[in-house]
Each structure stands twice: as C-alpha cells, then as structure tokens.
Design an enzyme around this catalytic site. Sequence first.
Site, short mmCIF file in Angstrom:
data_model
loop_
_atom_site.label_atom_id
_atom_site.label_comp_id
_atom_site.label_asym_id
_atom_site.label_seq_id
_atom_site.Cartn_x
_atom_site.Cartn_y
_atom_site.Cartn_z
N SER A 107 16.69 -21.18 46.23
CA SER A 107 17.04 -22.02 45.09
C SER A 107 16.01 -21.90 43.98
O SER A 107 15.82 -20.81 43.43
CB SER A 107 17.22 -23.46 45.60
OG SER A 107 17.71 -24.30 44.61
N ASP A 158 28.89 -21.86 44.09
CA ASP A 158 27.59 -22.53 43.97
C ASP A 158 27.41 -23.00 42.52
O ASP A 158 27.12 -22.19 41.64
CB ASP A 158 26.48 -21.56 44.38
CG ASP A 158 25.11 -22.20 44.39
OD1 ASP A 158 24.97 -23.31 43.85
OD2 ASP A 158 24.18 -21.58 44.94
N HIS A 189 25.67 -23.90 47.54
CA HIS A 189 24.22 -23.75 47.59
C HIS A 189 23.73 -23.90 49.02
O HIS A 189 24.11 -24.84 49.72
CB HIS A 189 23.63 -24.86 46.73
CG HIS A 189 22.38 -24.49 46.02
ND1 HIS A 189 22.32 -23.51 45.06
CD2 HIS A 189 21.11 -24.99 46.12
CE1 HIS A 189 21.07 -23.42 44.59
NE2 HIS A 189 20.33 -24.31 45.22
C1 MLT Z 1 16.65 -24.39 39.49
O1 MLT Z 1 16.35 -25.36 38.80
O2 MLT Z 1 15.87 -23.47 39.76
C2 MLT Z 1 18.01 -24.34 40.05
O3 MLT Z 1 18.87 -25.17 39.32
C3 MLT Z 1 18.04 -24.70 41.49
C4 MLT Z 1 17.45 -26.06 41.73
O4 MLT Z 1 18.10 -27.08 41.48
O5 MLT Z 1 16.33 -26.13 42.14
#
Ligand code: MLT
Length: 213
Positions: A107, A158, A189
Amino acid sequence: MSTAGTWPHLFEAGAAGTPVLLLLHGTGGTEHDLLPLAARLAPGAGYLAPRGPVQEHGLNRWFRRFGEGVFDVDDVVRRAGELAAFLGWARDHYGIADRPLIAVGFSNGANIALAAALLHPDVVSRAVAFSGMYPLEGRTIGADLSGTSVALFNGTSDAMAPIESVTRLGSILESRGAEVERNVREGGHGIHPSEVDGAAAWIASHTQKVSHD
Ligand code: MLT
C-alpha cells in the site's frame, strides 16, 4: 526530517547468501508489520525494516497526501530521496552492499518503494509492490531503468490503487527499460495468499541477478 543513522528501524542480517528485504509497511503500520510476510517470502533472508517518517493523524506513512490517492508529489520525491539516503547509510553500516536488496512494500509502502525504484534505481533496483500505484502523478521519469525489475500485485477493484494507475505505472516503468511482472487478481486492497506465493517465486528468481557495484 529523519537523519539516516537515527531513523527507527529493525535489521536482521539473515543467512549468508540470502537477499536483504527492505520492508515498507502501509499507512498506520510500523517497522514490525511485514516481518511475518518476509518470513514467508524468503525464509532466513535478511531484512531492513524502517518506520514511515511522516505522521498523518498519528498514523505512520512514507509521504504526505492531500487526500486518499491524491499524493503530495513533491513530498513523495523528497521522501524517496531520504529513503535512498537511509539505504546508503544502512548498506555501509550493516555491511550489506554486496547483498541483493529487494524492496517489499504494501500500500503506502509499495508506493514509496515504487517511487524509490523510479527515482533512485542505483539504490532500489528490485521491488515487489502489493496494492501499489503510480506515485509520481504528473511527473515524467528520466532515469534509465534498464537494470530494474518490479513485480506488481494488484486487485481489479482496489479503490486505493486504481487499476488505471497500475497500468500507467507498468507502462512508464517499461518505457524506461524496466522489467515488469504484472499480477492482477479479483478483489480490492490487500495481500492474497496466492500473491505471497507469486512474490516468493519472483524474489527467488531475482535474487542472484542483483549487483550494487
Ligand atoms: C497511499 O496513500 O499511499 C495510498 O492511498 C494507500 C494508503 O492509503 O496508504
């Protein structure tokens, strides 16, 4: 700003001849989060697990964002540079310069892994990205990525890593010469068990080819 030598992190040297996995947790995680994953991806391997240096309402992250999926790209660039500097310090400090380094991120951690691979291919030339997306929206990439290999693991639905962004990411990486393995499954996700198996196989097949000379 984190100074390389004082950046909170975990390090385990692992067995001789194994790679060192750079473990990059997701939003709200810590340096401990991906240790069980590392044990499944490359049993006995070394690992380097820093903590995301940015705080968002008390949650650790790797870079700032304006909203979900809307990144502060200037901060992404800056934080990728800081991570690269930390890796330079760690390679010397822990004597791992001759070990293959493979970034493994989930992520937000996948996104900083990808940013580091796109911007600092001399430092991060192998990356496994679970639920990552293109982290440098609006920027062009000038780096030669011909020595770079990336494995992408994504879900078709996702909302946090839209498949259009993943497709663009793959195209940009390839346009700069990188080798890209795309793995797309049903769902959103997360990290699915089949992806862990796929990533383990990818790491095994990419461990012998890395050199940081
Ligand atoms: C990010 O902010 O890198 C992506 O949206 C994934 C997350 O929520 O951490």
